[in-house]
Design a protein around this motif. Structure first.
Motif, short mmCIF file in Angstrom:
data_model
loop_
_atom_site.label_atom_id
_atom_site.label_comp_id
_atom_site.label_asym_id
_atom_site.label_seq_id
_atom_site.Cartn_x
_atom_site.Cartn_y
_atom_site.Cartn_z
N CYS A 1 0.82 -1.22 0.00
CA CYS A 1 0.00 0.00 0.00
C CYS A 1 0.85 1.27 0.00
O CYS A 1 0.32 2.37 0.00
CB CYS A 1 -0.94 0.02 1.20
N HIS A 2 2.16 1.10 0.06
CA HIS A 2 3.10 2.23 0.02
C HIS A 2 2.87 3.22 1.17
O HIS A 2 2.98 4.44 0.99
CB HIS A 2 3.01 2.95 -1.33
N GLY A 3 2.53 2.68 2.34
CA GLY A 3 2.40 3.51 3.52
C GLY A 3 1.01 4.07 3.77
O GLY A 3 0.77 4.70 4.80
N ASP A 4 0.08 3.87 2.85
CA ASP A 4 -1.27 4.44 3.01
C ASP A 4 -2.14 3.64 3.96
O ASP A 4 -3.07 4.17 4.57
CB ASP A 4 -1.95 4.53 1.64
N GLY A 5 -1.87 2.34 4.10
CA GLY A 5 -2.70 1.50 4.96
C GLY A 5 -3.93 0.98 4.27
O GLY A 5 -4.70 0.21 4.84
N ARG A 6 -4.15 1.42 3.00
CA ARG A 6 -5.31 0.98 2.23
C ARG A 6 -4.87 0.67 0.80
O ARG A 6 -3.90 1.21 0.30
CB ARG A 6 -6.39 2.06 2.20
N ILE A 7 -5.64 -0.20 0.16
CA ILE A 7 -5.39 -0.53 -1.24
C ILE A 7 -6.71 -0.45 -2.00
O ILE A 7 -7.79 -0.41 -1.39
CB ILE A 7 -4.78 -1.95 -1.38
N ASP A 8 -6.62 -0.42 -3.32
CA ASP A 8 -7.84 -0.38 -4.14
C ASP A 8 -8.56 -1.72 -4.05
O ASP A 8 -7.95 -2.78 -4.13
CB ASP A 8 -7.49 -0.08 -5.59
N GLY A 9 -9.86 -1.66 -3.88
CA GLY A 9 -10.66 -2.88 -3.81
C GLY A 9 -12.07 -2.61 -4.28
O GLY A 9 -12.40 -1.51 -4.73
N THR A 10 -12.92 -3.60 -4.16
CA THR A 10 -14.32 -3.45 -4.54
C THR A 10 -15.22 -3.95 -3.43
O THR A 10 -14.81 -4.81 -2.62
CB THR A 10 -14.65 -4.24 -5.83
N SER A 11 -16.41 -3.40 -3.36
CA SER A 11 -17.39 -3.82 -2.37
C SER A 11 -18.75 -3.93 -3.03
O SER A 11 -19.04 -3.21 -4.00
CB SER A 11 -17.47 -2.82 -1.21
N THR A 12 -19.56 -4.84 -2.51
CA THR A 12 -20.93 -4.98 -3.00
C THR A 12 -21.88 -4.41 -1.96
O THR A 12 -21.83 -4.81 -0.79
CB THR A 12 -21.27 -6.46 -3.26
N ILE A 13 -22.71 -3.49 -2.39
CA ILE A 13 -23.66 -2.86 -1.45
C ILE A 13 -25.08 -3.01 -2.01
O ILE A 13 -25.27 -3.19 -3.23
CB ILE A 13 -23.35 -1.39 -1.21
N THR A 14 -26.04 -2.95 -1.12
CA THR A 14 -27.44 -3.05 -1.53
C THR A 14 -28.09 -1.68 -1.46
O THR A 14 -27.98 -0.99 -0.44
CB THR A 14 -28.20 -4.03 -0.62
N VAL A 15 -28.73 -1.29 -2.55
CA VAL A 15 -29.41 0.01 -2.62
C VAL A 15 -30.91 -0.23 -2.71
O VAL A 15 -31.38 -0.97 -3.59
CB VAL A 15 -28.93 0.82 -3.83
N LYS A 16 -31.65 0.37 -1.78
CA LYS A 16 -33.11 0.27 -1.81
C LYS A 16 -33.69 1.42 -2.63
O LYS A 16 -33.49 2.59 -2.27
CB LYS A 16 -33.67 0.29 -0.40
N VAL A 17 -34.38 1.08 -3.69
CA VAL A 17 -34.99 2.10 -4.55
C VAL A 17 -36.48 2.14 -4.21
O VAL A 17 -37.20 1.16 -4.45
CB VAL A 17 -34.80 1.76 -6.03
N PRO A 18 -36.98 3.22 -3.65
CA PRO A 18 -38.41 3.29 -3.30
C PRO A 18 -39.30 3.40 -4.54
O PRO A 18 -38.85 3.82 -5.60
CB PRO A 18 -38.51 4.56 -2.45
N ALA A 19 -40.55 3.03 -4.38
CA ALA A 19 -41.51 3.06 -5.50
C ALA A 19 -41.78 4.50 -5.90
O ALA A 19 -41.84 5.41 -5.06
CB ALA A 19 -42.80 2.37 -5.11
N GLY A 20 -41.92 4.73 -7.20
CA GLY A 20 -42.32 6.02 -7.71
C GLY A 20 -41.20 7.04 -7.87
O GLY A 20 -41.49 8.22 -8.05
#
Length: 244
Positions: free
Chosen positions: A222-241
């Motif tokens: 990570c070159h000192g950042d403590g984080r690396i590039d990654g992906t995540s799956t999230i759920t989005v609730k789309v309301p009616a209308g």
């Protein structure tokens, strides 16, 4: 030092008993120094003198050797060479000496004490998570999904903790060390003089970014950042209308 024929008793200046311990002396001085600091009282010569007077008293009473001499001989005992700032003891103790002494012992929290908040580009950064930026995603919806509402799972790119260094940013087996430039304070100061008086410029340490620590050997992943590039799956609730 307050000008005059005679000098006030150091214990009286700080408002402490003669048998006060170092913590009592330090606490009493800090209270007075914050109250009379030149940055809090611009142009007030009386406050400036009280600030110097309190700092001079503190510099003597916090030092066991100087305090012993003072307790036995009073101010006269400190007039010898090496007894204090400047030639001839504390006779040359000026505002720059007082400012350096205050920032030396209370630098880490001095700015916040003076003004009630951490700012001005200085001060160690507070630990804890920071709020990320918002993410805008475009979803394709059918008329049926818009009419009834739907849940969509989407994958997003984001920064994730680096497993190689356990998010520390340091190579395995190493860690962070105290920043040598700011000595762990997280900020650097520069005292300057002008025709308007003396000023103290406070800024975040450029080497450690205000944290007071630096990574000696960065993680190769990570070159000192403590984080690396990654992906995540999230759920989005789309309301009616919804329209967008």
């Amino acid at each position: 030092m307050v000008t005059g024929v005679s000098k006030r008793d150091y214990y009286e200046i700080l408002g402490v008993a003669r048998d006060a311990d170092i913590e009592e002396i330090k606490k009493a001085y800090r209270k007075l120094a914050v109250r009379f600091h030149p940055d809090k009282n611009p142009g007030d010569k009386e406050a400036e003198e009280k600030f110097k007077e309190a700092t001079e008293a503190y510099e003597v009473l916090k030092d066991s050797e100087k305090r012993g001499v003072y307790d036995q001989f009073g101010h006269a005992g400190l007039s010898g060479a090496g007894a204090g700032a400047g030639p001839g003891g504390f006779g040359g103790f000026d505002l720059s000496d007082a400012l350096r002494a205050f920032m030396r012992d209370f630098g880490g929290g001095a700015f916040e004490d003076l003004f009630g908040f951490a700012g001005g580009g200085g001060g160690r950064r507070r630990a804890g998570p920071t709020v990320g930026s918002s993410l805008r995603v475009r979803l394709k919806l059918s008329l049926e999904e818009i009419a009834s509402g739907v849940e969509k799972k989407i994958r997003i790119k984001r920064k994730v903790p680096c497993d190689a260094c356990h998010a520390s940013g340091a190579r395995a087996g190493t860690g962070k060390i105290t920043c040598l430039q700011c000595q762990g304070a997280g900020e650097v100061r520069q005292v300057s003089r002008s025709i308007f008086g003396q000023f103290v410029n406070i800024a975040a340490c450029p080497r450690c970014g205000g944290t007071g620590e630096v990574i000696e050997t960065p993680c190769p992943e990570c070159h000192g950042d403590g984080r690396i590039d990654g992906t995540s799956t999230i759920t989005v609730k789309v309301p009616a209308g919804v329209s967008e």
